[in-house]
Design a protein around this motif. Structure first.
Motif, mmCIF file in Angstrom:
data_model
loop_
_atom_site.group_PDB
_atom_site.id
_atom_site.type_symbol
_atom_site.label_atom_id
_atom_site.label_comp_id
_atom_site.label_asym_id
_atom_site.label_seq_id
_atom_site.Cartn_x
_atom_site.Cartn_y
_atom_site.Cartn_z
ATOM 1 N N THR A 144 0.735 -1.260 0.187
ATOM 2 C CA THR A 144 0.009 0.184 -0.019
ATOM 3 C C THR A 144 0.956 1.267 0.058
ATOM 4 O OG1 THR A 144 -0.327 0.077 2.478
ATOM 5 C CG2 THR A 144 -1.839 -1.158 0.963
ATOM 6 N N THR A 145 1.634 1.340 -0.906
ATOM 7 C CA THR A 145 2.777 2.464 -0.894
ATOM 8 C C THR A 145 2.658 3.013 -2.432
ATOM 9 O OG1 THR A 145 4.072 1.624 0.822
ATOM 10 C CG2 THR A 145 5.048 3.145 -0.928
ATOM 11 N N LEU A 146 2.948 2.158 -3.344
ATOM 12 C CA LEU A 146 3.211 2.853 -4.616
ATOM 13 C C LEU A 146 2.086 3.564 -5.341
ATOM 14 C CD1 LEU A 146 5.489 -0.096 -6.647
ATOM 15 C CD2 LEU A 146 5.951 1.704 -4.736
ATOM 16 N N HIS A 147 0.634 3.289 -5.041
ATOM 17 C CA HIS A 147 -0.473 4.123 -5.476
ATOM 18 C C HIS A 147 -0.385 5.382 -5.030
ATOM 19 C CE1 HIS A 147 -2.200 1.651 -1.668
ATOM 20 N NE2 HIS A 147 -2.081 3.085 -1.471
ATOM 21 N N ASN A 148 0.643 5.651 -3.974
ATOM 22 C CA ASN A 148 0.778 7.146 -3.565
ATOM 23 C C ASN A 148 1.744 8.052 -4.345
ATOM 24 O OD1 ASN A 148 -0.861 6.632 -1.242
ATOM 25 N ND2 ASN A 148 0.871 5.878 -0.070
ATOM 26 N N LEU A 149 2.238 7.519 -5.484
ATOM 27 C CA LEU A 149 2.979 8.148 -6.268
ATOM 28 C C LEU A 149 2.417 8.660 -7.380
ATOM 29 C CD1 LEU A 149 6.219 5.647 -6.021
ATOM 30 C CD2 LEU A 149 5.759 7.403 -4.551
ATOM 31 N N TYR A 150 2.725 9.776 -8.166
ATOM 32 C CA TYR A 150 2.467 10.201 -9.383
ATOM 33 C C TYR A 150 2.982 9.370 -10.514
ATOM 34 C CZ TYR A 150 0.598 14.532 -7.457
ATOM 35 O OH TYR A 150 -0.357 15.365 -6.791
ATOM 36 N N LEU A 151 2.675 9.441 -11.850
ATOM 37 C CA LEU A 151 3.085 8.413 -12.662
ATOM 38 C C LEU A 151 4.542 7.984 -12.802
ATOM 39 C CD1 LEU A 151 2.097 6.189 -14.747
ATOM 40 C CD2 LEU A 151 1.594 8.006 -16.387
ATOM 41 N N ALA A 152 4.989 9.303 -12.927
ATOM 42 C CA ALA A 152 6.619 9.147 -13.434
ATOM 43 C C ALA A 152 7.519 8.516 -12.174
ATOM 44 C CB ALA A 152 7.374 10.576 -13.669
ATOM 45 N N LEU A 171 4.209 -6.744 -4.449
ATOM 46 C CA LEU A 171 3.468 -5.385 -3.975
ATOM 47 C C LEU A 171 2.123 -5.651 -4.060
ATOM 48 C CD1 LEU A 171 2.088 -3.923 -6.763
ATOM 49 C CD2 LEU A 171 4.302 -3.827 -7.500
ATOM 50 N N CYS A 172 1.778 -4.477 -3.038
ATOM 51 C CA CYS A 172 0.274 -4.461 -2.963
ATOM 52 C C CYS A 172 -0.303 -3.219 -3.209
ATOM 53 C CB CYS A 172 -0.272 -5.041 -1.568
ATOM 54 S SG CYS A 172 -2.189 -4.905 -1.065
ATOM 55 N N VAL A 173 -1.397 -2.564 -4.118
ATOM 56 C CA VAL A 173 -1.806 -1.455 -4.460
ATOM 57 C C VAL A 173 -3.240 -1.439 -4.240
ATOM 58 C CG1 VAL A 173 0.186 -0.768 -5.349
ATOM 59 C CG2 VAL A 173 -1.568 -1.967 -6.737
ATOM 60 N N GLU A 174 -3.934 -0.509 -4.150
ATOM 61 C CA GLU A 174 -5.330 -0.024 -4.184
ATOM 62 C C GLU A 174 -5.745 -0.129 -5.661
ATOM 63 O OE1 GLU A 174 -5.819 3.561 -2.266
ATOM 64 O OE2 GLU A 174 -5.501 2.736 0.152
ATOM 65 N N GLY A 175 -7.097 -0.627 -5.541
ATOM 66 C CA GLY A 175 -7.494 -0.531 -7.082
ATOM 67 C C GLY A 175 -9.082 -0.558 -6.916
ATOM 68 N N TYR A 176 -9.682 -0.574 -8.211
ATOM 69 C CA TYR A 176 -11.188 -0.625 -8.101
ATOM 70 C C TYR A 176 -11.774 -1.637 -9.433
ATOM 71 C CZ TYR A 176 -11.280 3.064 -11.535
ATOM 72 O OH TYR A 176 -11.010 3.891 -12.751
ATOM 73 N N ARG A 193 -2.310 8.777 -5.398
ATOM 74 C CA ARG A 193 -2.146 9.355 -6.540
ATOM 75 C C ARG A 193 -2.690 8.580 -7.874
ATOM 76 N NH1 ARG A 193 -2.566 13.098 -3.429
ATOM 77 N NH2 ARG A 193 -1.011 14.367 -2.813
ATOM 78 N N ALA A 194 -2.646 7.378 -7.826
ATOM 79 C CA ALA A 194 -2.774 6.553 -8.803
ATOM 80 C C ALA A 194 -4.036 5.677 -8.702
ATOM 81 C CB ALA A 194 -1.583 5.563 -9.151
ATOM 82 N N PHE A 195 -5.046 6.065 -9.360
ATOM 83 C CA PHE A 195 -6.376 5.074 -9.325
ATOM 84 C C PHE A 195 -6.617 4.222 -10.782
ATOM 85 C CE2 PHE A 195 -6.815 9.224 -6.896
ATOM 86 C CZ PHE A 195 -7.402 8.815 -5.736
ATOM 87 N N HIS A 196 -6.554 3.209 -10.618
ATOM 88 C CA HIS A 196 -6.653 2.208 -11.551
ATOM 89 C C HIS A 196 -7.190 1.087 -11.351
ATOM 90 C CE1 HIS A 196 -3.380 4.794 -13.348
ATOM 91 N NE2 HIS A 196 -2.494 4.355 -12.581
#
Length: 220
Positions: A144-152, A171-176, A193-196
């Motif tokens: 639950t870290t990488l989704h806090n980054l802007y794309l670059a 890795l674990c990220v948020e999604g929908y 920052r990353a909604f995917h």
């Protein structure tokens, strides 16, 4: 690349009032506080973050599952990208005595208030530029870290995880998956920052060359 369920073991144990996040206080105001990753985010109110991020042993389930899945043994090196206060690091060390665990986090506050067992093993820095040589770790994880980054920076971080690992990666990220989960995610999140969708995340993995395992958490 495999889909792993580690964080799912504990994710649904937290009760969430999605509407309260947007009605009790100005969402933009609290998000501005949260994104500093200081006291408000970790130990302030529930409106601005965790509402007090304290060790309660819940990450031991995740640590045990990771140790079994990746065959962790004493002397192996593990990196936690976005280590926070080091709870998972601590539990990994208890699950596999002799494991060499290191962490990195952007939050000086989190490191200052990290568990004493791992505080000296966490460095301050960004996931987009990991200060370790190529193929240094037997396992690299990021929860639950990488989704806090802007794309670059997200693009760079996925490449960095690939670069420093010589073994497993997870890795674990948020999604929908639907509009309901998208709205819940937007209501609940403070730092994302990353909604995917899962398909978009998998597209990013492929394009950046990330070949490790992954998991998504959803706000149902």
């Amino acid at each position: 690349m495999a889909y792993r369920e580690f964080v799912s073991l504990i994710h649904k144990s937290t009760k969430r009032d999605y509407l309260a996040r947007v009605t009790e206080r100005d969402k933009a105001e609290v998000a501005e506080l949260a994104i500093k990753f200081g006291y408000d985010y970790w130990d302030g109110s529930r409106q601005t973050g965790y509402g007090g991020y304290r060790y309660d042993g819940r990450w031991r389930k995740v640590a045990d599952a990771m140790a079994a899945a990746y065959g962790l043994k004493p002397g192996m090196r593990v990196l936690d990208v976005g280590a926070g206060k080091g709870f998972l690091m601590h539990d990994l060390m208890e699950a596999v005595p002799g494991l060499e665990v290191q962490g990195i986090d952007i939050s000086a506050y989190a490191i200052e208030h990290a568990m004493e067992t791992v505080k000296d093993r966490i460095v301050q820095g960004t996931a987009a530029k990991l200060p370790w040589p190529d193929q240094h770790f037997d396992l690299v994880v990021s929860i639950t870290t990488l989704h806090n980054l802007y794309l670059a920076d997200l693009w760079a971080a996925l490449g960095e995880m690939e670069r420093v690992a010589r073994g497993g990666k997870y890795l674990c990220v948020e999604g929908y998956r639907n509009e309901s989960e998208k709205v819940n995610l937007m209501y609940w999140q403070l730092t994302c920052r990353a909604f995917h969708t899962p398909e978009e995340w998998e597209f990013l993995f492929k394009k950046t060359g990330y070949s490790g395992d992954h998991e998504f958490i959803f706000f149902e």
